[in-house]
Every structure is written in C-alpha cells, then in structure tokens.
Design a protein around this motif. Structure first.
Motif, PDB file in Angstrom:
ATOM      1  N   THR A  46       1.073  -1.156  -0.185  1.00  0.00           N
ATOM      2  CA  THR A  46       0.235   0.388   0.161  1.00  0.00           C
ATOM      3  C   THR A  46       0.948   1.208   0.516  1.00  0.00           C
ATOM      4  O   THR A  46       0.819   2.037  -0.807  1.00  0.00           O
ATOM      5  CB  THR A  46      -1.009   0.416   1.304  1.00  0.00           C
ATOM      6  N   GLN A  90      -7.563   0.334  -0.429  1.00  0.00           N
ATOM      7  CA  GLN A  90      -7.718  -1.005   0.274  1.00  0.00           C
ATOM      8  C   GLN A  90      -8.958  -1.635   0.933  1.00  0.00           C
ATOM      9  O   GLN A  90      -9.694  -2.336   0.894  1.00  0.00           O
ATOM     10  CB  GLN A  90      -6.584  -1.754   1.141  1.00  0.00           C
ATOM     11  N   ASP A 167      -5.568  -1.868  -5.539  1.00  0.00           N
ATOM     12  CA  ASP A 167      -5.068  -1.805  -3.448  1.00  0.00           C
ATOM     13  C   ASP A 167      -6.042  -3.346  -3.171  1.00  0.00           C
ATOM     14  O   ASP A 167      -6.817  -3.338  -2.963  1.00  0.00           O
ATOM     15  CB  ASP A 167      -5.347  -0.923  -2.288  1.00  0.00           C
ATOM     16  N   GLU A 168      -5.792  -4.556  -3.682  1.00  0.00           N
ATOM     17  CA  GLU A 168      -6.695  -5.930  -2.730  1.00  0.00           C
ATOM     18  C   GLU A 168      -8.113  -5.796  -3.989  1.00  0.00           C
ATOM     19  O   GLU A 168      -8.295  -5.462  -2.808  1.00  0.00           O
ATOM     20  CB  GLU A 168      -6.455  -6.149  -1.607  1.00  0.00           C
TER      21      GLU A 168
HETATM   22 MG   LIG Z   1      -1.916  -2.532   2.117  1.00  0.00          MG
END
Ligand SMILES: [Mg+2]
Ligand SMILES: Nc1ncnc2c1ncn2[C@@H]1O[C@H](COP(=O)(O)OP(=O)(O)OP(=O)(O)O)[C@@H](O)[C@H]1O
Lengths: 270, 262
Positions: A46, A90, A167-168
C-alpha cells in the motif's frame, strides 16, 4: 513525447518514522500492461501505491509517472497528473454521505461540465461493468464489503484514467465476482489502453490476468517476471508464495521477541 | 524529578504552540481555498442546513427559557428600585449584547462543532479525504471551506433567533405573567437599544465566535488521529476548546466595544 514506461520507480526508499518500510525499490510499468505487486502482509505494498499516487514522498530515489518526477511537482502539478490516475483503496474509502451513484459521479461532476444526462449514462455504464447498476441508489453503509469494493472500482475508473491502481481488488469477493473482476481489469486495460497496477494476495487469480509480477519482501524486490516465469520459478520465495506454504523464507510474523520469551514460559515458579 | 516535570511542562507548551501554529496555517489554507465554497454556493447551503438547521431547535428552546429567567430575575431586582418598566430594556440589552451571541455560540459549539469534528475525523480515518486527494479534488476546498462558511453565516442568524426568542420569553413572563405594562416594556426597549452600539456589536461578536468555533472544529477533525479514540478525543477537545475560546473572546470584544459607555 510519449513515454513507454508510464510508471518508473528508481531506487526508492521510504520509512514511517524510525522503521524503514521500503529500502531501494526498482519497478516499472509499461503502458498497456497489468502489473502485480505481491508480498506478505505489511511488506509495504500500500505504501508503494501511495508513493506512486504522490500522497507521500520517497526519502530517497525518484518516482516518475508519465515522465514527470513526482517529487518536483507542486500541488497543482500533482493534481493535474492525478486526473489521469484512478485508485481503488484497500478499504474502499467510499464517501459515506453520498449514494453509490453520487460516489461514482463525483469526479465527473468535479472535473467536467458534462450535463447531468451524460453523467447519468456514464455512471450507469461503470456500475453495470461491476454488476451493481441496480445498487445505484443505495448508501455505502447498505453495501456488503465486496459490493463496496466493486463500487470503489467503478469510481476509480470513472474518468477513464491512464493509470489505475488497485489495492487488493479481490479481497472479500466470492469466486464468481473474483473471476469477473479479474477479467474486468484485464479488459479495461486492453480496450482503453490503460495501465493497471494491482496489489494482491491472490496469486492464482492474478497470474491469469497480469503481464508482469513483482515480489516485495523486506523492503526490496526479491523476484520479478512474467506470469509464466513466476509459475515456473524455483526461487524458494516465489515457490512458497505461489503454493502457499507455511515454511520458507517468508515469515508470517511481524518482527517480535522470541515467542517462548514473550509468553514467559521460561519462568516456571510463580 | 523536578527536572523531568519541568521538561514535561516545556514539552507540552511546545506542542501546544506548535498546534496553534498548525491551526493558523490551516485557517489561512481555508481562506485561500474558499473559492469553491462561493462559486458552488449549493455546497455551503447544504452544510448550513446540517450545522444551522440542526442547531435550530436547541437554540430556540434555550433562548425562550433564558429569556423567561431574565424576565423573572430582572423583575425581582428592578422592582426594588421601582423601575420595573425598564424590564424590556434589561431583557433586550442582556440578550442582544451578551447572552444571545455567547450562549448561542456555546450551544452551537456543542451541537454543530462536535458533529463537524466527528464527521471530518471519520472521513479522514476511513481514507475518504485521501481518496478525494487522489481524485485531484482538494479536501480543503471541497469539504472544509464550505463547512467553515456555513458556520460563519449560520452563527449570527442563530444568535439573532436566540435573542428574539429570549425577548419573547421575557415578554411572556414579564408582561403576560407578572403584569408589567406592555406599552412601556416595548417602547422603553425600542428607545434604549441602539442599532450600532448594541445590535451591530452583537452581530460582530457572533461572527467572530462563528469563525472561532468552526475553525477549531474543522481543525480538530482534520488533525485527529485516524482511530476511534482519536476522533472521540478530538470531538471532546472541540467542545472544551471552542467554549473556552468563545468566553475569552467575549471578554476581549466586550472590553473593546463597550468600554467607557454609560
Ligand atoms: Mg495494504
Ligand atoms: N501511517 C503509518 N504510520 C506508521 N507506520 C505505518 C503506517 N502505515 C503503514 N505503516 C507500516 O508500514 C508497513 C507497510 O504497510 P503497508 O500498509 O504498506 O503494508 P501492505 O503491504 O499494504 O500490507 P497489507 O497486505 O496487509 O495491506 C507496515 O509494517 C505498517 O506497520
């Protein structure tokens, strides 16, 4: 002039206060590619995305996006660059005081003078792409985690940016949405000619769609290569990651004192 | 021991001064990025609805009761000197000069100020402000400045409503309940209250209080650690700091405005 590499990260180091998180990362993302950044939890993925977005400045080295060094830009320059970036946070980071529709429409309203009709069509198209056109009127609090993430994805691509950072994107998705989201990222990248940077733990899903993979560990890139390289890699680190093995060079634990010592098992008597 | 505690006091002082410095810079940033709040005035109106209209009920009810108490207490005192006709003056002067701006500001700080801090703090904790920055939208211009101007505009209006309700409350108790002469209640009030000296100064006070409260509330929210405890601590600090600031500013402003008046 067109730069072949949309994102170039050169020998970047970063620390939050005393703890170094990144210690000399080199990474490039070519235009039109999907690249993935993988690594164990807490290794600084991140942080890396925040550096590319210019939200934090590297302590050492340079981050260049479209040929411009982020460290040398002022706020106006940074904002100009960010109009061509989308970011999926995220944890979604949806605006909780707006409906799903208004969340996706936010940038269109802020950055364009489009009539409301045109905005409506564009927003519904983006929401349709993530399968949530029917949820347009809901508030973020009424969404499940996976739905919120898909809305955030629709919002990240609302302006058809050149660079999208995810992010993910797969966390908390069921296998069906997961496959669809993966394909969506690939398709967007191909049809719109954008560049995607993906942070993910989902090795199998992401290897299906990515062009190039970087593995981060202990603040440096420990392995990189195309999806095929990675699958066939016999580097113990990559092998462990791809096959999800508990034993190997990747440690699951945040640095700590020895377990036995921490639990005070050494002290027998009361 | 002694050295340590001196060091601690010094450290806290430095931190406090540093925070004041940040707050001033924050205030300047709001001023510089206020264009959006006026160009798209709808944003500011929306926030006026949230902070202003939601404080309305508490302001009106408190104003009524404060005015009624003024009516009772004022009558008790004035009656001793046989000048209960001056009740209208007493009620109106106390409200317009002091109680209206100050009490309305204290209520506004605890009702709207705390809500502003909590909202901004949570937006920060859930990365909504970062997300906005990543979308090339400046949160100071888009989120903070409209709330600031909404507070600054609402505050004098709320104070005026507070005073109006208070005067009505004083009238209810003094004239309707106790039986002070209605004609002299209103006419004495009208001739004694001066527009510039009393009303305008009251409005200036409440504008200054509005600036102070919203700046503190927004700053505490923007500066809050992005955690649940961080936001709740910031909310408490907003109420305490802005209430004390209002009272201190009131003293200073009163000293400048009314010094040497009869
Ligand atoms: Mg992260
Ligand atoms: N704001 C911050 N202040 C101090 N340390 C931080 C901060 N943000 C992250 N860190 C630390 O930096 C390291 C990297 O964090 P980061 O969020 O980049 O990890 P990540 O690779 O994204 O992990 P995950 O996969 O779990 O999301 C972590 O060890 C974390 O403790």
């Amino acid at each position: 002039m067109q730069h072949d590499n949309l994102v170039e990260i050169e020998d970047v180091a970063f620390d939050y206060g005393a703890r170094p998180v990144l210690k000399g990362i080199n990474l490039t993302a070519k235009r039109g590619q999907v690249i993935a950044i993988m690594g164990s939890s807490g290794c600084g993925k991140t942080t890396l995305l925040r550096l590319i977005g210019g939200q934090i400045k590297p302590c050492q080295g340079a981050v260049r996006v479209a040929g411009e060094s982020l460290g040398e830009l002022n706020q106006a320059g940074l904002y100009r660059l960010r109009r061509n970036m989308g970011m999926l946070f995220q944890f979604g980071a949806l605006f909780t005081d707006m409906t799903v529709f208004d969340n996706v429409a936010f940038q269109l309203r802020e950055h364009s003078d489009l009539p409301e009709d045109a905005i409506r069509d564009m927003v519904l198209m983006k929401l349709h792409a993530v399968g949530l056109r029917g949820a347009a009127h809901l508030m973020p609090a009424e969404l499940s985690g996976g739905m919120a993430r898909r809305v955030a994805l629709a919002r990240a691509i609302a302006l058809d940016p050149q660079l999208v950072m995810y992010d993910e994107p797969f966390a908390g998705l069921d296998p069906i949405s997961l496959g669809i989201t993966g394909n969506l990222i690939r398709r967007l990248t191909d049809t719109l000619g954008l560049t995607s940077i993906l942070v993910t733990h989902d090795v199998h899903e992401s290897l299906k769609i990515v062009d190039y993979v970087y593995f981060v560990s202990e603040g440096v890139i420990v392995a990189e290569g195309t999806a095929d390289d990675i699958r066939e890699s016999d580097l113990s680190y990559v092998h462990q990651f791809v096959h999800g093995e508990a034993e190997g060079p990747v440690t699951f634990h945040y640095p700590a004192a020895p377990y036995v010592e921490d639990l005070r098992l050494g002290r027998q008597s009361a | 021991m002694l050295k340590e505690s001196i060091a601690r006091v010094g450290n806290r002082t430095l931190q406090g001064v540093g925070r004041i410095g940040f707050a001033v810079r924050f205030f300047v940033a709001i001023m510089l990025h206020s264009g959006t709040a006026f160009r798209r005035f709808g944003l500011t109106i929306r926030e006026m609805y949230f902070s202003g209209v939601q404080s309305l009920v508490i302001i009106l009810v408190s104003g009524l009761f404060v005015g009624m108490v003024l009516g009772l207490q004022g009558y008790e005192t004035l009656q001793t000197y046989g000048s209960e006709d001056a009740l209208g003056i007493l009620v109106a002067m106390s409200l317009v000069r002091e109680l209206g701006p100050v009490v309305a500001a204290l209520l506004f700080a605890s009702r709207a100020g705390s809500a502003i801090t909590a909202e901004i703090g949570l937006m920060k904790a859930t990365e909504q402000l970062s997300a906005m920055e990543m979308m090339a939208v400046d949160p100071i211009a888009r989120v903070v400045a409209p709330r600031f101007w909404a507070g600054v505009i609402s505050m004098p209006l709320l104070a005026a409503l507070f005073s109006a309700m208070g005067i009505f409350g004083g009238y209810l108790v003094g004239v309707q309940l106790i039986g002070v002469d209605e004609g002299s209640f209103w006419s004495q009030m009208q001739s004694a209250v001066d527009f510039e000296r009393d009303i305008l100064n009251g409005v200036i006070k409440s504008v200054v209080f509005g600036i102070a409260i919203t700046t503190i509330a927004l700053f505490e929210g923007y500066d809050a650690p992005p955690t649940a405890e961080g936001v709740s601590g910031a909310t408490t600090r907003t109420v305490v700091t802005s209430s004390l600031t209002v009272l201190a500013l009131d003293f200073v402003l009163t000293a400048f405005m009314f010094r040497g008046l009869s």
